[in-house]
Design an enzyme around this catalytic site. Structure first.
Site: not given
Ligand code: BGC
Length: 735
Positions: A264-265
């Site tokens: 995930d970012w």
């Protein structure tokens, strides 16, 4: 002359044949994909490999330009293709050709209980992604609905692992038929937004395997998802994006996942675990991956220069980066370098129709006393629509799923269009929410109203007295603290004094229809004061049209709830046991496998509206369930059948649900669990026999003592019903 042309053509053909013969293996799509992967890998330098395993911009990562291997381009997901942002900023780049079709939120898709709708959704959104040259779609999300406060529930598929599994598989397949990878998220245990970057989840293996993992597993093993996204939170003390147990033991070893694990970012937190625990690609939210701006930001990522130095110094073996690059090359061969993949389609009539069909099938009729719906247009001369959500854009906001939709038919607009000139449609604001009109760089219609709550309520009630019918359109919205990424809701109740307004409207006019727009359950203290209630979700581009079609009866509602509506928060396991949202970064899922209706059943709590509930404008009579044999033989199947008849006057669809209960087991089990369902279409008076095949797998539970799915002989009950709390017939059988 003609001869001359043929000769040239022949020569060209020969040259192209030779060229094909000399093609390097990795460019030759007649070769098996694994051979191409190895060949490409063998040609890459260490630097090229390391470049491939981390981002180069907000949504892209490098290919190997020297070898003609293209970049990867990703997009959120999961409800439409996000607008383009700048290379290294979150602001929208201001393109004029990136306004997408907004599809309904995934809660709505789950509420259709229709795998065909999921296939249509996947196909359509996949076409939009393909057209926009994305090879990875960041979605769908399948985190289980554990608490109605989770700000991201609207992006997920409800509380039941079986329902979510049946919906996610066709979605993934539909997307990937376009040569676009579905990236299933957020793996795993990402069930709240509070402290999402830090919270450490403690959950027993039974709940992990029976509740939180099945939809991911189905996406991987049945849907053959080509990508998966790690979650922000921690589990067993390790961040999920670098979690050995989840990514290596379960995903790779147990499920044989051969796709790409994408962080995930900003979900990566240290290099060593990111190297060894099964992650393939690091993406970031902030410029240095974690915090704020830095120059050469992407080089500073955990899987960038720090990784390269470890490889160069020999502290980490090249094989570690090879493992990741293999997966990434496989992804590229499956997507961008698949020359046979289709070209995609963007903002088409087909997609509008798909969005509308899904929306119409997902709307849930929760209550309909006096058959007040569908609206009787012969006797209705004027309608009053009340509520901010009737005029508020909902495709904007909510975090990363926010969209720049080419159009969004708002509820008021949809109702007005539908009524034409025969019926007068008036509007009263009724309540006013947030004052900001700007979200995600886009203007969400100028709907600021500075009047006090009392003024708004008074005006709405005065108008309501004069109307034949009042349609209240409210609920939540996509602002922080409601249905929105990054924070959780603070309460189950509706915001902005809507409860007070609804009660006042009910007194002013008894023909009140309440339409709740939300991705979450809300409290309804006025439930007995109003005759009709609809749960209408976030419906995307076609929202107003779909709602109007259901209100007028052009569409007979057929959605059912994918999660339980509790009366109060303390009725929910996670809240009753006081776990949510955790303390000192620790969240203990003490309710274990008793999530959603499993908890309500066990504790005999009456929900406001149960899982699986949804009415129709017609009625269905359930006959008696029978079983093909009183005994299920080892490794055989048996069939449970039940006749269902449409006893009303309209054609309609019913979702017939089969739950199984185990009378005795060595470990505690839920009273019953959803194991099959069918959505059937019946003409007035028509009867169909619905058949469900049951196998031993449907009787198993995860025995954490042996780390195995097991089945124990004994008596089982098949419960067939119209919802988890409306069982119409049951039948026992033995194993
Ligand atoms: C979200 C993901 C999303 C990513 C990229 C993250 O904050 O959790 O779901 O795909 O951002 O926008």
């Amino acid at each position: 002359m003609k001869k001359g042309i043929s000769l040239i053509l022949l020569q060209l053909f020969a040259v192209s044949l030779m060229a094909q013969k000399n093609l390097p293996v990795y460019l030759d799509d007649a070769q098996p994909i694994e051979k191409r992967v190895e060949d490409a890998l063998s040609r890459m330098t260490l630097e090229e490999k390391v470049k491939m395993v981390h981002a180069q911009s907000k949504f892209s990562s490098p290919g190997a330009p020297r070898l003609g291997i293209p970049e990867n381009w990703m997009s959120d997901g999961p409800h439409g293709i996000r607008a383009e942002v700048f290379w290294d900023e979150w602001n929208q780049a201001g393109w004029t050709n990136d306004s997408c079709t907004a599809f309904p939120a995934l809660t709505c898709l789950a509420a259709t209980w229709n795998p065909e709708m999921a296939a249509l959704y996947g196909k359509s959104i996949g076409e939009e992604a393909r057209f926009r040259n994305k090879n990875v779609l960041l979605g769908p999300g399948v985190n289980i609905y554990r608490t109605p406060l989770n700000g991201r529930n609207f992006e997920y598929m409800g509380e039941d692992p079986y329902l979510a599994s049946r919906i996610v598989v066709p979605y993934v397949q539909g997307v990937q038929a376009n040569g676009v990878a579905a990236c299933v998220k957020h793996f795993a245990l990402n069930n709240q937004e509070t402290d999402r970057h830090g919270v450490n989840v403690t959950v027993d293996d039974r709940a992990l395997y029976e509740i939180y993992l099945p939809a991911f597993k189905a996406a991987v093993t049945e849907g053959k998802a080509w990508a998966i996204m790690g979650a922000y939170n921690r589990y067993k003390g390790q961040w999920c994006c670098q979690n050995e147990y989840l990514l290596k033991d379960i995903l790779r070893d147990e499920w044989k996942f051969d796709g790409v694990v994408i962080s995930d970012w900003g979900g990566v937190n240290n290099t060593e675990q990111a190297i060894y625990h099964g992650l393939d690609m690091e993406f970031g939210t902030w410029t240095d991956g974690m915090k704020s701006n830095a120059s050469n930001a992407y080089d500073q990522y955990f899987l960038a220069n720090p990784f390269l130095s470890l490889l160069k110094s020999g502290q980490v073996k090249e094989e570690e980066v090879d493992k990741k690059v293999r997966n990434i090359l496989r992804l590229i061969f499956r997507t961008t370098m698949d020359r046979t993949r289709p070209f995609g389609l963007f903002v088409s009539q087909e997609h509008s129709l798909a969005a509308r069909q899904i929306a119409e099938e997902g709307i849930v009729l929760l209550k309909n006393d006096r058959s007040i719906l569908p609206l009787n247009l012969d006797q209705t001369k004027n309608i009053l629509v009340v509520g901010e959500n009737a005029i508020k854009m909902m495709t904007i906001g909510g975090g990363s799923s926010s969209l720049k939709a080419q159009y969004e038919i708002l509820p008021l607009e949809g109702i007005k269009n539908k009524m034409g000139s025969a019926v007068t449609v008036d509007y009263a604001r009724g309540y006013a929410g947030e004052k900001d009109t700007q979200q995600d760089g886009l203007r969400a219609a100028d709907i600021v109203d500075n009047r006090s709550a009392d003024e708004l309520i008074t005006e709405a009630c005065q108008k309501a007295k004069k109307a034949d019918v009042v349609i209240f359109i409210g609920g939540l919205n996509k602002h922080a603290g409601q249905d929105c990424e990054g924070s959780d809701r603070q309460e189950l109740g509706l915001p902005y004094q809507q409860d007070q307004l609804i009660s006042a409207l009910a007194k002013a006019n008894s023909n009140l229809v309440v339409a709740i727009i939300s991705g979450n359950a809300v409290a309804m203290p006025w439930v007995n004061e109003v005759p009709a209630i609809l749960e209408t979700w976030y419906l995307g581009s076609e929202a107003g049209n779909a709602l109007a079609n259901v209100l007028t009866g052009q569409v007979n509602p057929s959605g059912k709830l994918p999660f339980t509506f509790p009366v109060q928060l303390s009725d929910v396991g996670a809240h009753s046991l006081g776990d949510f949202p955790g303390e000192n970064g620790e969240e203990n899922y003490q309710e274990s496998i008793f999530v959603g209706y499993r908890w309500f059943d066990k504790n005999k709590i009456a929900p406001l509206f149960p899982f699986g509930h949804g009415l129709s404008y017609t009625q269905f009579a359930y006959g008696k369930a029978t079983v093909s044999s009183p005994k299920l033989q080892i490794n055989k199947t048996l069939t449970v059948s039940i006749p269902i008849r449409n006893t009303g006057k309209k054609a309609g669809k019913e979702i017939v649900q089969l739950y199984i209960g185990d009378s005795e087991s060595s470990l505690v089990r839920p009273i019953k669990e959803l194991k099959a369902f069918q959505k059937i279409n019946l003409a007035p008076g028509e009867e169909k026999i619905v058949e469900f095949e049951i196998s031993m797998d449907d009787l198993k539970f995860f025995d954490d003592r042996y780390h195995e799915w097991i089945v124990e002989p004994g008596t089982f009950t098949a419960y067939i019903g119209a919802s988890s709390a409306d069982i119409r017939s049951s039948v026992d059988f033995e194993l």
